[in-house]
Structure formats: C-alpha cells, structure tokens
Design a protein around this motif. Structure first.
Motif, mmCIF file in Angstrom:
data_model
loop_
_atom_site.group_PDB
_atom_site.id
_atom_site.type_symbol
_atom_site.label_atom_id
_atom_site.label_comp_id
_atom_site.label_asym_id
_atom_site.label_seq_id
_atom_site.Cartn_x
_atom_site.Cartn_y
_atom_site.Cartn_z
ATOM 1 N N UNK A 174 4.213 -3.660 -0.456
ATOM 2 C CA UNK A 174 2.981 -4.078 -1.122
ATOM 3 C C UNK A 174 1.753 -3.951 -0.256
ATOM 4 N N UNK A 175 1.494 -2.769 0.296
ATOM 5 C CA UNK A 175 0.381 -2.590 1.222
ATOM 6 C C UNK A 175 -0.756 -1.761 0.656
ATOM 7 N N UNK A 177 -4.798 4.314 1.169
ATOM 8 C CA UNK A 177 -3.363 4.409 0.991
ATOM 9 C C UNK A 177 -2.870 3.100 0.382
ATOM 10 N N UNK A 178 -2.105 3.200 -0.705
ATOM 11 C CA UNK A 178 -1.435 2.021 -1.241
ATOM 12 C C UNK A 178 0.022 2.397 -1.469
ATOM 13 N N UNK A 228 -7.412 -3.904 5.033
ATOM 14 C CA UNK A 228 -5.972 -3.731 4.835
ATOM 15 C C UNK A 228 -5.349 -5.039 4.372
ATOM 16 N N UNK A 229 -4.341 -4.914 3.499
ATOM 17 C CA UNK A 229 -3.600 -6.084 3.039
ATOM 18 C C UNK A 229 -2.131 -5.717 2.931
ATOM 19 N N UNK A 230 -1.273 -6.734 2.995
ATOM 20 C CA UNK A 230 0.165 -6.501 2.989
ATOM 21 C C UNK A 230 0.869 -7.719 2.403
ATOM 22 N N UNK A 233 -1.418 -11.262 4.725
ATOM 23 C CA UNK A 233 -2.764 -11.176 5.286
ATOM 24 C C UNK A 233 -3.592 -10.099 4.595
ATOM 25 N N UNK A 234 -4.908 -10.322 4.625
ATOM 26 C CA UNK A 234 -5.879 -9.299 4.258
ATOM 27 C C UNK A 234 -6.956 -9.347 5.328
#
Length: 136
Positions: A126-127, A47-48, A74-76, A101-102
């Motif tokens: 922006x995830x 999912x982005x 996951x990153x955000x 974070x990632x």
C-alpha cells in the motif's frame, strides 16, 4: 595453431565483457510488484503499488533550470521503504518511510538532465511516492 589460440582469446575476452555488463547494473531495478502504477514525465514522477519487494527505478528529466531541489511525498500502509535519488552521479538517501506513515520532504540538490529515483523495500504494501523536481 595461431588461429586456434586467437579464437580462444577472443572468446575469453567476449565472456569477460559480458560478465562485466551483467554485474555492473546499479541503476537498474529488480523487483516484484502487484497493482503497480507509475507516471514519469518532465519534472515529475509518481509510483503507487499494492505490494513491492526489491528496487524500482524511475528516470524523470529535470528541465526547469540549471539546478534546484526536489519535493518528495510518500506514504505506506505496511512494511518499510527507502527512497533515494541520483543526480550528478551521486546517489543520496532522501527518506525512510515506515508502516502507517506519510512524509513530505523538500531538499536535496539536482542539476538539469536525468534524475534517477530509487524506491527500495523488503516487502512493503500500500505505498505511494510522488516526486516534484525543481521546487523553489
């Protein structure tokens, strides 16, 4: 007279059944998003999104073996999100990701069949979330 009472009881039972169906939707997503792209296939989901508020649910199928683990990356960019998974009827918190974070985590316990993946936010931007099922 009896027919009228029976009709009232039937309508009441139908209304109660509909209320139970509406309120018992734990595994259902409720979200608002922009620029969202999702991919769901056997043993994998991703999912982005540009922005996401609420709960988004994905249902990949685990087919590799009888049991295994999963890997989540996951990153955000902004905000905060929580990622959960559900296997064998048990919903488990996998990780929390904050702005900038990632993270990568391997673990958990899954069994063959459907696995639910929940991504929950209160307004993140922006995830990206990538889940691989059946990681050794």
């Amino acid at each position: 007279m009896k027919k009228r009472i029976f009709t009232k009881i039937l309508v009441l039972m139908l209304a109660i059944t509909i209320l139970f169906c509406i309120t018992s939707c734990d595994g259902v997503g409720n979200y608002r998003a922009t620029t969202m792209v999702k991919t769901v296939k056997d043993n994998y989901c991703e999912l982005s999104f540009g922005s996401l508020k609420g709960r988004f649910v994905m249902n990949p199928r685990f087919t590799k073996s009888a049991e295994g683990t999963l890997t989540c990356t996951a990153s955000l960019e902004e905000g905060e999100m929580d990622i959960y998974y559900e296997s064998c009827g048990v919903k488990t918190h996998l990780m929390n990701v904050k702005a900038g974070e990632e993270k990568t985590l391997t673990g958990g316990y899954i069994e063959r069949g459907r696995v639910k993946v929940y991504v929950e936010t209160e307004g993140a931007k922006g995830g990206n979330v990538e889940i691989n099922l059946g990681t050794p």
